[in-house]
Write a protein that holds these residues in place. Structure first.
Motif, PDB file in Angstrom:
ATOM      1  N   UNK A   1      41.106  -5.997  28.119  1.00 31.84           N
ATOM      2  CA  UNK A   1      41.030  -5.508  26.740  1.00 31.84           C
ATOM      3  C   UNK A   1      42.164  -6.099  25.908  1.00 31.84           C
ATOM      4  N   UNK A   2      43.376  -6.104  26.479  1.00 31.34           N
ATOM      5  CA  UNK A   2      44.516  -6.673  25.758  1.00 31.34           C
ATOM      6  C   UNK A   2      44.306  -8.156  25.492  1.00 31.34           C
TER       7      UNK A   2
ATOM      8  N   UNK B   1      43.224 -12.886  22.163  1.00 28.45           N
ATOM      9  CA  UNK B   1      42.514 -14.132  21.898  1.00 28.45           C
ATOM     10  C   UNK B   1      41.738 -14.064  20.592  1.00 28.45           C
ATOM     11  N   UNK B   2      41.191 -12.905  20.271  1.00 28.66           N
ATOM     12  CA  UNK B   2      40.498 -12.750  18.996  1.00 28.66           C
ATOM     13  C   UNK B   2      41.458 -13.006  17.834  1.00 28.66           C
ATOM     14  N   UNK B   3      42.638 -12.406  17.903  1.00 29.88           N
ATOM     15  CA  UNK B   3      43.598 -12.507  16.798  1.00 29.88           C
ATOM     16  C   UNK B   3      44.259 -13.870  16.756  1.00 29.88           C
TER      17      UNK B   3
ATOM     18  N   UNK C   1      48.882 -16.865  30.693  1.00 23.32           N
ATOM     19  CA  UNK C   1      49.010 -15.425  30.926  1.00 23.32           C
ATOM     20  C   UNK C   1      47.713 -14.851  31.498  1.00 23.32           C
ATOM     21  N   UNK C   2      46.586 -15.210  30.888  1.00 25.85           N
ATOM     22  CA  UNK C   2      45.293 -14.702  31.355  1.00 25.85           C
ATOM     23  C   UNK C   2      45.003 -15.149  32.778  1.00 25.85           C
ATOM     24  N   UNK C   3      45.299 -16.408  33.069  1.00 27.74           N
ATOM     25  CA  UNK C   3      45.063 -16.930  34.419  1.00 27.74           C
ATOM     26  C   UNK C   3      45.808 -16.118  35.462  1.00 27.74           C
TER      27      UNK C   3
ATOM     28  N   UNK D   1      52.133  -5.884  19.160  1.00 29.70           N
ATOM     29  CA  UNK D   1      52.263  -4.520  19.689  1.00 29.70           C
ATOM     30  C   UNK D   1      51.325  -4.311  20.869  1.00 29.70           C
ATOM     31  N   UNK D   2      50.099  -4.803  20.772  1.00 30.48           N
ATOM     32  CA  UNK D   2      49.133  -4.630  21.863  1.00 30.48           C
ATOM     33  C   UNK D   2      49.598  -5.316  23.139  1.00 30.48           C
TER      34      UNK D   2
END
Length: 461
Positions: free
Chosen positions: A250-251, A256-258, A354-356, A410-411
């Motif tokens: 979710x984070x 990635x959207x932002x 980070x995602x990896x 913040x997220x």
């Protein structure tokens, strides 16, 4: 796998039905309940309406046709002419607004009301034959996540569109994404003795969703508000698709959207931020060079989370400042824009690393696929912000991009640090690592635990 277990059903029979299976059953049931507001949306979004022709006020109208599709008027020369109606006063006693009234689907355009519903079904018709191939080729889980993301995004996007052909296209895409893969997956992880019961009862929420659709539509008579309200609940399904990694995904989806929205927003905002869009583009690309080269040693020294958060905040502050300084201070505007571009570029590349490291091996590709979807949605949104908001006021895009950068920072504070951590192989190993770190190890082991893990891996494949 145990030698006594010769097929998948034998494994299901020995393991029985537990929380993991129930999660798929419940998620499938909820998904069934969310489909009627989209499949049956034409009942309230494109209803037949009574309409009264509104001729131009500066004409000498002598007659309006009974069907309100044309009117007659006398020209200054004294001749009588007949013209088709282009504006109507629609009956709003039941629907305060609808696609029918907003786009004038009367007087020869009634077929578009049927097209609105039919094109959704056409999308399902065309995608149904290839749905099975996609699930076998890429895995059930990947197809479920991607199609659900497309279906949800489409429903939300439609509520903001003012172009009917584009609305119809999105409806077609939503229909194409409405595959039965999640239902099939639920059936595949169901014991044989329960398959008939689960297969029927998981569809019961369709009836409940239809009832809810009628009730919600009664309360919300504006079609855009109604469409948005019934589309957003689809987001509730995503956490259920990742037991153990839901917070991370979710984070990352938010990030990635932002980051994509801000990155492309800054890249496309040269006409609002600079008198020389050519120089702006060149300098923007130049700022990406240090962003991609200096980030590696920073990540090695300070980890992933803190540099990402700081990058978001610096970018956000720089872009927000653009909304409050005079545009004639060209050197200040360009400096702040380039600082923002450098930081957001560094964050963008950091997020891939980070995602990896956040995602376990068994779902890493699927997680990357999902956040790429949210990333593309963000990049699709950015031109509308720069063009439409930029036309209203040159500082509005900066306010939006700067503000959401701060939100992303913040997220990201809620994400775990991955520096010097080995890549997790499975969701269960990730959970076990967390349990070890909190000195609360759960008792796992034995052949049944190993077989359960094999079952999960087999289904995700």
């Amino acid at each position: 796998m145990s030698g006594k277990l010769t097929n998948f059903d034998d494994l299901l029979k020995q393991l029985g039905t537990g929380k993991w299976n129930l999660l798929y059953f419940i998620t499938t049931s909820v998904w069934f309940g969310f489909i009627p507001p989209q499949a049956l949306s034409g009942a309230y979004l494109t209803p037949p309406l009574n309409a009264t022709c509104i001729p131009p006020t500066n004409t000498n109208v002598t007659h309006v046709a009974k069907d309100s599709c044309s009117y007659q008027y006398v020209t200054p020369e004294g001749t009588v002419r007949k013209e088709p109606c282009t504006q109507w006063d629609f009956d709003t006693s039941i629907y305060s607004s609808s696609i029918t009234s907003d786009f004038g689907l009367v007087c020869g355009k009634e077929y578009l009301r049927a097209t609105y519903t039919g094109i959704f079904m056409m999308g399902s018709f065309i995608s149904a034959p290839i749905g099975g191939y996609l699930a076998d080729r890429f895995g059930r889980w990947v197809v479920v996540v991607v199609t659900l993301a497309v279906f949800t995004a489409g429903g939300v996007i439609v509520s903001f569109l003012h172009n009917l052909p584009l609305i119809l296209f999105i409806r077609f895409v939503m229909g194409a994404a409405n595959l039965a893969t999640l239902y099939i997956l639920a059936m595949e992880v169901c014991e044989t003795r329960l398959r008939a019961v689960v297969g029927i009862l998981t569809a019961l929420p369709w009836a409940l969703g239809t009832m809810a659709w009628g009730g919600i539509a009664y309360l919300l008579r504006d079609w855009r508000t109604l469409q948005l309200v019934v589309s957003l609940p689809n987001l509730l399904l995503f956490p259920a698709l990742w037991p153990g990694v839901r917070r991370s995904i979710i984070i990352m989806a938010i990030d990635f959207f932002i980051v994509s929205m801000v990155f492309y927003g800054l890249s496309l905002n040269g006409s609002n931020l600079s008198a020389d869009p050519y120089l702006y583009m060149v300098l923007g690309g130049l700022m990406e060079v240090p962003a991609y080269t200096l980030t590696a040693p920073i990540l090695n020294r300070f980890g992933r989370k803190i540099p990402t958060v700081i990058g978001y905040f610096i970018s956000g502050v720089s872009i927000l400042a653009l909304a409050f300084i005079p545009m004639d201070l060209t050197w200040a505007v360009m400096t702040l824009a380039m600082v923002g571009k450098m930081c957001i570029s560094a964050v963008y590349q950091t997020l891939f690393v980070y995602l990896t490291e956040l995602m376990p091996t068994e779902v890493r590709i699927q997680g990357m696929g999902l956040v790429k979807v949210t990333s593309r949605i963000g990049s699709m949104t950015s031109p509308f912000i720069t063009d439409f908001m930029g036309q209203m006021s040159s500082w509005l895009p900066s306010l939006v991009f700067g503000g959401i950068s701060m939100v992303a920072g913040v997220a990201t504070l809620w994400a775990r640090e991955t520096r010097k951590s080995p890549l997790p192989d499975t969701i269960s190993s990730l959970q076990q690592r967390r349990d070890n770190n909190s000195n609360d190890r759960l008792a796992e082991g034995g052949s049944q635990g190993q077989e359960a893990e094999e079952l999960k891996n087999a289904c995700k494949a």
